[in-house]
Design an enzyme around this catalytic site. Structure first.
Site, PDB file in Angstrom:
ATOM      1  N   TYR A 156      54.320  28.819  39.089  1.00  0.00           N
ATOM      2  CA  TYR A 156      54.336  28.192  37.761  1.00  0.00           C
ATOM      3  C   TYR A 156      55.416  28.861  36.915  1.00  0.00           C
ATOM      4  O   TYR A 156      55.801  30.004  37.196  1.00  0.00           O
ATOM      5  CB  TYR A 156      52.960  28.254  37.083  1.00  0.00           C
ATOM      6  CG  TYR A 156      52.304  29.617  37.009  1.00  0.00           C
ATOM      7  CD1 TYR A 156      52.631  30.535  36.008  1.00  0.00           C
ATOM      8  CD2 TYR A 156      51.325  29.991  37.939  1.00  0.00           C
ATOM      9  CE1 TYR A 156      52.001  31.777  35.941  1.00  0.00           C
ATOM     10  CE2 TYR A 156      50.704  31.230  37.876  1.00  0.00           C
ATOM     11  CZ  TYR A 156      51.046  32.115  36.863  1.00  0.00           C
ATOM     12  OH  TYR A 156      50.429  33.343  36.804  1.00  0.00           O
TER      13      TYR A 156
ATOM     14  N   ASP B  97      38.022  44.183  35.930  1.00  0.00           N
ATOM     15  CA  ASP B  97      38.002  44.382  37.384  1.00  0.00           C
ATOM     16  C   ASP B  97      37.110  45.546  37.807  1.00  0.00           C
ATOM     17  O   ASP B  97      36.603  45.558  38.931  1.00  0.00           O
ATOM     18  CB  ASP B  97      39.428  44.635  37.907  1.00  0.00           C
ATOM     19  CG  ASP B  97      40.203  43.335  38.094  1.00  0.00           C
ATOM     20  OD1 ASP B  97      39.761  42.291  37.565  1.00  0.00           O
ATOM     21  OD2 ASP B  97      41.262  43.366  38.754  1.00  0.00           O
TER      22      ASP B  97
ATOM     23  N   ALA C  54      41.327  38.106  35.056  1.00  0.00           N
ATOM     24  CA  ALA C  54      41.520  38.732  33.745  1.00  0.00           C
ATOM     25  C   ALA C  54      40.783  37.930  32.677  1.00  0.00           C
ATOM     26  O   ALA C  54      40.242  38.499  31.728  1.00  0.00           O
ATOM     27  CB  ALA C  54      43.006  38.834  33.421  1.00  0.00           C
TER      28      ALA C  54
ATOM     29  N   ARG D 254      54.269  38.649  45.947  1.00  0.00           N
ATOM     30  CA  ARG D 254      54.513  38.139  44.591  1.00  0.00           C
ATOM     31  C   ARG D 254      55.954  38.383  44.191  1.00  0.00           C
ATOM     32  O   ARG D 254      56.493  39.458  44.405  1.00  0.00           O
ATOM     33  CB  ARG D 254      53.646  38.883  43.584  1.00  0.00           C
ATOM     34  CG  ARG D 254      52.193  38.782  43.869  1.00  0.00           C
ATOM     35  CD  ARG D 254      51.426  39.917  43.225  1.00  0.00           C
ATOM     36  NE  ARG D 254      51.016  39.599  41.867  1.00  0.00           N
ATOM     37  CZ  ARG D 254      50.344  40.439  41.101  1.00  0.00           C
ATOM     38  NH1 ARG D 254      50.039  41.652  41.524  1.00  0.00           N
ATOM     39  NH2 ARG D 254      49.984  40.092  39.892  1.00  0.00           N
TER      40      ARG D 254
HETATM   41  P1  FAD Z   1      43.786  46.682  35.529  1.00  0.00           P
HETATM   42  O1  FAD Z   1      44.825  45.752  35.056  1.00  0.00           O
HETATM   43  O2  FAD Z   1      43.779  47.076  36.962  1.00  0.00           O
HETATM   44  O3  FAD Z   1      43.898  47.972  34.618  1.00  0.00           O
HETATM   45  C1  FAD Z   1      43.187  49.147  34.912  1.00  0.00           C
HETATM   46  C2  FAD Z   1      43.893  50.303  34.239  1.00  0.00           C
HETATM   47  O4  FAD Z   1      43.098  51.481  34.392  1.00  0.00           O
HETATM   48  C3  FAD Z   1      45.251  50.615  34.840  1.00  0.00           C
HETATM   49  O5  FAD Z   1      46.214  50.676  33.819  1.00  0.00           O
HETATM   50  C4  FAD Z   1      45.040  51.943  35.551  1.00  0.00           C
HETATM   51  O6  FAD Z   1      46.211  52.741  35.566  1.00  0.00           O
HETATM   52  C5  FAD Z   1      43.945  52.563  34.716  1.00  0.00           C
HETATM   53  N1  FAD Z   1      43.120  53.548  35.436  1.00  0.00           N
HETATM   54  C6  FAD Z   1      42.607  53.440  36.694  1.00  0.00           C
HETATM   55  N2  FAD Z   1      41.914  54.542  37.016  1.00  0.00           N
HETATM   56  C7  FAD Z   1      41.982  55.379  35.948  1.00  0.00           C
HETATM   57  C8  FAD Z   1      41.455  56.680  35.682  1.00  0.00           C
HETATM   58  N3  FAD Z   1      40.700  57.344  36.591  1.00  0.00           N
HETATM   59  N4  FAD Z   1      41.715  57.260  34.475  1.00  0.00           N
HETATM   60  C9  FAD Z   1      42.471  56.585  33.540  1.00  0.00           C
HETATM   61  N5  FAD Z   1      42.999  55.349  33.755  1.00  0.00           N
HETATM   62  C10 FAD Z   1      42.744  54.753  34.938  1.00  0.00           C
HETATM   63  N6  FAD Z   1      43.792  36.821  36.314  1.00  0.00           N
HETATM   64  C11 FAD Z   1      43.896  35.783  35.422  1.00  0.00           C
HETATM   65  O7  FAD Z   1      43.082  35.700  34.479  1.00  0.00           O
HETATM   66  N7  FAD Z   1      44.898  34.853  35.540  1.00  0.00           N
HETATM   67  C12 FAD Z   1      45.812  34.893  36.561  1.00  0.00           C
HETATM   68  O8  FAD Z   1      46.706  34.055  36.622  1.00  0.00           O
HETATM   69  C13 FAD Z   1      45.694  35.933  37.533  1.00  0.00           C
HETATM   70  N8  FAD Z   1      46.549  36.003  38.594  1.00  0.00           N
HETATM   71  C14 FAD Z   1      46.424  37.005  39.492  1.00  0.00           C
HETATM   72  C15 FAD Z   1      47.303  37.051  40.588  1.00  0.00           C
HETATM   73  C16 FAD Z   1      47.222  38.075  41.530  1.00  0.00           C
HETATM   74  C17 FAD Z   1      48.158  38.072  42.701  1.00  0.00           C
HETATM   75  C18 FAD Z   1      46.243  39.097  41.352  1.00  0.00           C
HETATM   76  C19 FAD Z   1      46.150  40.247  42.341  1.00  0.00           C
HETATM   77  C20 FAD Z   1      45.357  39.057  40.274  1.00  0.00           C
HETATM   78  C21 FAD Z   1      45.435  38.004  39.348  1.00  0.00           C
HETATM   79  N9  FAD Z   1      44.553  37.939  38.253  1.00  0.00           N
HETATM   80  C22 FAD Z   1      44.655  36.907  37.356  1.00  0.00           C
HETATM   81  C23 FAD Z   1      43.518  38.970  38.047  1.00  0.00           C
HETATM   82  C24 FAD Z   1      44.002  40.011  37.044  1.00  0.00           C
HETATM   83  O9  FAD Z   1      45.208  40.557  37.473  1.00  0.00           O
HETATM   84  C25 FAD Z   1      42.986  41.141  36.881  1.00  0.00           C
HETATM   85  O10 FAD Z   1      41.692  40.608  36.748  1.00  0.00           O
HETATM   86  C26 FAD Z   1      43.312  41.976  35.638  1.00  0.00           C
HETATM   87  O11 FAD Z   1      44.589  42.546  35.725  1.00  0.00           O
HETATM   88  C27 FAD Z   1      42.277  43.065  35.472  1.00  0.00           C
HETATM   89  O12 FAD Z   1      42.559  43.789  34.321  1.00  0.00           O
HETATM   90  P2  FAD Z   1      41.824  45.168  34.057  1.00  0.00           P
HETATM   91  O13 FAD Z   1      42.338  45.631  32.738  1.00  0.00           O
HETATM   92  O14 FAD Z   1      40.359  45.012  34.276  1.00  0.00           O
HETATM   93  O15 FAD Z   1      42.311  46.114  35.235  1.00  0.00           O
END
Ligand code: FAD
Length: 451
Positions: free
Chosen positions: A244, A327, A340, A211
């Site tokens: 994009y 996630d 997301a 990326r």
């Molecule tokens: P995360 O963003 O992973 O956040 C989890 C948080 O929890 C982190 O800040 C971490 O530090 C914290 N954490 C972890 N363990 C602990 C712990 N034990 N104690 C305290 N804190 C902790 N989705 C879309 O909708 N559109 C897109 O265009 C898109 N493009 C993507 C492109 C790529 C290459 C990838 C890999 C993913 C893409 N996604 C996209 C998916 C998206 O990135 C994820 O679904 C989203 O970031 C998930 O968000 P989250 O808050 O669930 O998890």
């Protein structure tokens, strides 16, 4: 007998969100808005998202607005832009799949558009993740979020006691319930399922993503103005290249997805340092614009191993007082670009349920524990199948993007038949009837509460 621990009964629901990523922060805003006492514990030192792009569909942005109108405001203030730039003549956003492979035509820069799907005007908005996260943090009262808190364990001390969370720094916190928004390697998932459950850990999808962000002027040099300023997905054998515009059209977000038949060497370290040469090797034999864009990748570029919950999906997103969202619940490969977005739909469902829990416990404080349990059960029933479908569908879409047939001139017609299926899958994401979801959510909750 007396106890020094605070009792669960009485008062507004106190909910801890573990993880301050996009889903955790959006959910925090939704829960605050409906009157829940919320704390977010984030392990990182500061809010740092990667400086890569992310895009949201119009439908997901409408869900954000229902969660809290400050969320779409934050998105737009972070420089989000429509992923197409057709101007007044064509205001729609599209997904475009384009032939990325070298066909040795007279004009080596010419690429054939295989298929496009209209998402409508502003159907997609792309932004930089770090800028969006920063804008979200500004909407949340500062005493709600605590950084440098890595959750280790959650102790359930019995039905009438609060849950006890322990962090790596030795501190503790209490809550009526915990929602794990702690991402693909979720600790809360492991606590909920137990270490021995194969779904407690994600597995390697055998695809890596390189990326990067590329300044718009350079992207135009490589791709030409139209392709650079509009979303395109270049497909070909064993790889695909998606880009994009982001950051007010000053840059493009480019992601090169490459199939990897090997094992990933270290499950604890899923981001490695890749090189431009690795990417060049994977796109050998591709057309000139794709190769020229890769020439503009930095010398070193992050290489993300994509892990997901496809192989072992989570059997249940909740128990009585814990649940998973984003996630943590349904980590997916990113080929639909909608991971997301699913987490935002989760947050809308959970905020709606918690509004009911708050209303009920105001009148009948003694029912709080039962109300929370009913809310989590309803959430699991409403959200699990759809969000796990996305995980399956993303794997399928990767196979379609990266078919070996793309390299075979005699098989192109066959290869192109996948777009019918692509459309159906994409529309299931874009045209999600979230009003129906909310109806089902409220009905399910009321039924479980015996109303
Ligand atoms: P995360 O963003 O992973 O956040 C989890 C948080 O929890 C982190 O800040 C971490 O530090 C914290 N954490 C972890 N363990 C602990 C712990 N034990 N104690 C305290 N804190 C902790 N989705 C879309 O909708 N559109 C897109 O265009 C898109 N493009 C993507 C492109 C790529 C290459 C990838 C890999 C993913 C893409 N996604 C996209 C998916 C998206 O990135 C994820 O679904 C989203 O970031 C998930 O968000 P989250 O808050 O669930 O998890």
């Amino acid at each position: 007998s007396t106890t020094t621990s605070p009792s669960l009964s009485g008062g507004e629901p106190e909910i801890v969100i573990v993880g301050g990523g996009i889903v955790g922060l959006v959910l925090a805003l939704g829960l605050l808005r409906v009157g829940v006492k919320v704390k977010v514990y984030e392990q990182a030192q500061s809010f740092r998202e990667v400086g890569a792009g992310i895009a949201f569909t119009a439908n997901v942005i409408r869900c954000m607005n229902l969660i809290d109108p400050s969320v779409p405001v934050a998105l737009r203030s972070s420089g989000s832009v429509a992923t197409s730039n057709g101007g007044a003549e064509d205001p729609d956003d599209y997904l475009r799949w384009i032939d990325g492979y070298e066909r040795h035509r007279e004009d080596p820069r010419k690429q054939r558009l295989f298929y496009k799907l209209s998402a409508g005007p502003r159907g997609f908005e792309g932004c930089r993740r770090d800028q969006f996260l920063e804008s979200l943090v500004k909407c949340i009262p500062s005493d709600v979020v605590e950084l440098k808190k890595r959750l280790e364990t959650i102790e359930d001390k019995g039905a009438n006691q609060k849950l006890l969370l322990r962090f790596r720094d030795g501190t503790t916190a209490e809550a009526d319930a915990v929602i794990g928004c702690d991402g693909v390697k979720s600790r809360v998932r492991r606590i909920l399922l137990g270490e021995d459950d194969p779904a407690s850990r994600p597995s390697y999808s055998h695809c890596v993503a390189y990326r990067t962000l590329i300044p718009m002027a350079q992207a135009i040099e490589a791709l030409g103005e139209y392709k650079a300023t509009n979303q395109h997905n270049h497909v070909g054998p064993n790889a695909n290249l998606l880009h994009y515009p982001v950051a007010n059209n000053t840059m493009i977000n480019a992601v090169a997805f490459v199939r990897d038949p090997n094992k990933w060497s270290d499950d604890s370290q899923t981001v490695a340092v890749g090189t431009r040469d690795d990417v060049k090797a994977a796109f050998k034999g591709w057309c000139a614009p794709v190769r020229d864009l890769i020439e503009r990748f930095p010398d070193t570029v992050s290489k993300w191993a994509i892990f997901d919950l496809w192989e072992y999906p989570v059997p249940q997103y909740n128990n009585d007082r814990l649940c998973l969202a984003g996630d943590a619940a349904h980590a997916t490969s990113p080929h639909h670009g909608a991971g997301a977005g699913q987490g935002i739909e989760d947050a809308l469902c959970l905020s709606t349920l918690m509004r009911e829990v708050v209303a009920e416990t105001r009148e009948h404080p003694e029912t709080k524990a039962k109300a929370i349990t009913a809310a989590f059960r309803t959430y699991d029933a409403v959200r699990r199948t759809r969000s796990q479908w996305l995980v399956n569908s993303s794997r399928r879409v990767c196979d379609m993007h990266q078919q070996a047939e793309w390299a075979d001139d005699t098989k192109i017609t066959k290869a192109e038949t996948v777009f019918e299926e692509m459309r159906d899958r994409t529309f299931k994401i874009w045209h999600f009837d979230y009003e129906a979801m909310l109806k089902e959510t409220l009905q399910g909750y009321k039924q479980r509460r015996g109303w």
